[in-house]
Enzyme design. Structure first.
Site, short mmCIF file in Angstrom:
data_model
loop_
_atom_site.label_atom_id
_atom_site.label_comp_id
_atom_site.label_asym_id
_atom_site.label_seq_id
_atom_site.Cartn_x
_atom_site.Cartn_y
_atom_site.Cartn_z
N ASP A 136 -35.29 16.74 -17.13
CA ASP A 136 -35.65 15.64 -16.23
C ASP A 136 -34.67 14.47 -16.38
O ASP A 136 -34.09 14.28 -17.46
CB ASP A 136 -37.09 15.17 -16.55
CG ASP A 136 -37.65 14.31 -15.42
OD1 ASP A 136 -37.16 14.41 -14.28
OD2 ASP A 136 -38.58 13.53 -15.70
N ASN B 198 -42.09 20.21 -6.55
CA ASN B 198 -40.83 19.59 -6.13
C ASN B 198 -40.52 19.77 -4.64
O ASN B 198 -39.62 19.12 -4.11
CB ASN B 198 -39.65 20.09 -6.99
CG ASN B 198 -39.64 19.53 -8.40
OD1 ASN B 198 -39.20 20.18 -9.35
ND2 ASN B 198 -40.12 18.29 -8.59
C1 IPE Z 1 -40.47 18.18 -13.81
O1 IPE Z 1 -39.80 17.02 -13.40
C2 IPE Z 1 -39.92 19.38 -13.10
C3 IPE Z 1 -38.57 19.75 -13.45
C4 IPE Z 1 -37.81 19.22 -14.36
C5 IPE Z 1 -38.04 20.84 -12.70
P1 IPE Z 1 -40.37 16.08 -12.24
O2 IPE Z 1 -39.41 14.96 -12.12
O3 IPE Z 1 -40.65 16.87 -11.03
O4 IPE Z 1 -41.76 15.61 -12.87
P2 IPE Z 1 -42.66 14.34 -12.54
O5 IPE Z 1 -42.78 14.24 -11.05
O6 IPE Z 1 -41.96 13.15 -13.11
O7 IPE Z 1 -43.95 14.61 -13.25
C1 IPE Z 2 -35.03 16.77 -12.79
O1 IPE Z 2 -34.49 15.55 -12.48
C2 IPE Z 2 -34.60 17.87 -11.85
C3 IPE Z 2 -35.65 18.36 -10.97
C4 IPE Z 2 -36.91 18.00 -11.00
C5 IPE Z 2 -35.27 19.33 -9.97
P1 IPE Z 2 -35.16 14.59 -11.42
O2 IPE Z 2 -34.60 14.89 -10.08
O3 IPE Z 2 -36.64 14.66 -11.51
O4 IPE Z 2 -34.62 13.18 -11.90
P2 IPE Z 2 -35.45 11.83 -11.98
O5 IPE Z 2 -36.69 12.10 -12.79
O6 IPE Z 2 -35.78 11.45 -10.55
O7 IPE Z 2 -34.51 10.88 -12.63
MG MG Z 3 -38.00 13.63 -12.57
#
Ligand code: IPE
Ligand code: IPE
Ligand code: MG
Length: 248
Positions: free
Chosen positions: A24, A72
Site C-alpha cells: 500500500d 479496488n
Molecule cells: C489494500 O489497499 C489493497 C491492496 C494493497 C491491493 P487499499 O489502499 O485498497 O486499502 P484501503 O482502501 O486503504 O483499506
Molecule cells: C496500493 O497503493 C496499490 C493498490 C491498492 C492497487 P494505493 O493505490 O492504495 O496507494 P495509496 O494508499 O492511495 O497511497
Molecule cells: Mg491504499
C-alpha cells in the site's frame, strides 16, 4: 546501511515460511512527487522482483502479495485500467526470469472479471512456472478474504452434495480456500501507514504476526524487508498456549 541478511538470521526464532504483503502507498508516493498515481503503481511493481529474490535467498518458501482487492474496482476507471495493463505487462515481462530463478507463480482471486487476454496470460503463467520449486509467489488479484471463504463453502457443498453443513469442519474449509496448498502466513507486512487488513487473507491470518510500517510501497527496499524480518524474529508465537518461560 546494514548489509542485507543472508540465510535466515533469527537467533532462536524459526524462519517464516510464508510472508504476506499488503503493498500500500503507491498513490501517495506518486502524489508526493507531483506525479499521477499510476507512476506509483509502476514504481511499486518494480520493487517486487528484488524482494521475492531476497525472500528466496533467505529460504522463505512462500510470498503472497496483495495487488488488487475486490474493492479496488471502486477506483476511477482509468486507474483500474492502468492497473490491469500493469498486470499484463508484469506477466509478459517476468515469466521468463521467474523460470530462470525457480519462482512458481500463482494467482488467487476471482479472475472471471478480467478480460480474456489477462485470463489467458494468468493461466499460461501459472502452467509455465508450475514446476518451479525455489519459492512460490502468489499474487492476489481481484481477491477478497470474504469472497475466498464463501467460495470455499460453496465448493465444499458442490463436491459433497449429500453431506449436511453440520458436518463441515475447519479443515474442510481450509481445503477449499484459494491458498489451500500453502502454510498460513507467519508474517503480514503492510506498508503505507494504515493498520488494517482490508479484506486480505482473513482466514489464513488468524495467527500471523502483523507488521505495519509508514514506508510507502515503492520505497520498501530489501533493507526495509530485513527490518520486518528482524522484528518478526523477536516474536514469541504462542498460538494460544503458554511458552516454557511463562509456564515456569
Ligand atoms: C489494500 O489497499 C489493497 C491492496 C494493497 C491491493 P487499499 O489502499 O485498497 O486499502 P484501503 O482502501 O486503504 O483499506
Ligand atoms: C496500493 O497503493 C496499490 C493498490 C491498492 C492497487 P494505493 O493505490 O492504495 O496507494 P495509496 O494508499 O492511495 O497511497
Ligand atoms: Mg491504499
Amino acid at each position: 546501511m546494514n548489509a542485507p541478511l543472508t540465510r535466515w538470521q533469527a537467533g532462536d526464532g524459526a524462519a517464516p515460511r510464508h510472508v504476506a504483503v499488503i503493498m500500500d502507498g503507491n498513490g501517495r508516493w506518486a502524489k508526493k512527487r507531483g506525479l499521477p498515481r499510476t507512476f506509483g503503481h509502476s514504481s511499486g511493481a518494480r520493487q517486487v522482483r528484488a524482494l521475492v529474490e531476497h525472500c528466496a535467498d533467505l529460504g522463505i518458501s512462500h510470498v503472497t502479495l496483495f495487488a488488487f482487492s475486490s474493492e479496488n474496482w471502486k477506483r476511477p476507471a482509468d486507474e483500474v485500467s492502468s492497473l490491469m495493463s500493469l498486470f499484463v505487462l508484469y506477466l509478459e515481462k517476468e515469466i521468463r526470469d521467474m523460470n530462470l530463478n525457480g519462482v512458481r507463480l500463482k494467482v488467487i482471486g476471482d479472475a472471471s472479471r478480467f478480460d480474456a487476454r489477462l485470463q489467458k496470460l494468468i493461466a499460461d503463467a501459472q502452467s509455465q512456472t508450475a514446476g518451479n520449486t525455489r519459492i512460490t509467489l502468489t499474487v492476489a488479484a481481484n481477491y477478497g478474504g470474504r469472497w475466498d471463504m464463501l467460495e470455499a463453502v460453496r465448493r465444499w457443498q458442490a463436491a459433497h452434495p449429500q453431506r449436511p453443513v453440520s458436518e463441515l469442519s475447519e479443515a474442510d474449509i481450509a481445503t477449499y480456500l484459494s491458498m489451500a496448498d500453502a502454510p498460513d502466513p507467519d508474517l503480514l507486512i503492510r506498508t503505507g501507514g494504515e493498520s488494517r487488513v482490508s479484506n486480505f487473507l482473513l482466514w489464513q491470518l488468524a495467527y500471523a504476526e502483523l507488521y505495519f510500517t509508514d514506508v510507502l510501497w515503492p520505497d520498501f527496499s530489501v533493507q526495509e524487508l530485513d527490518k520486518a524480518l528482524a522484528w518478526y524474529a523477536d516474536k514469541d508465537r504462542r498460538f494460544g498456549a503458554v511458552t516454557q518461560s511463562v509456564a515456569s
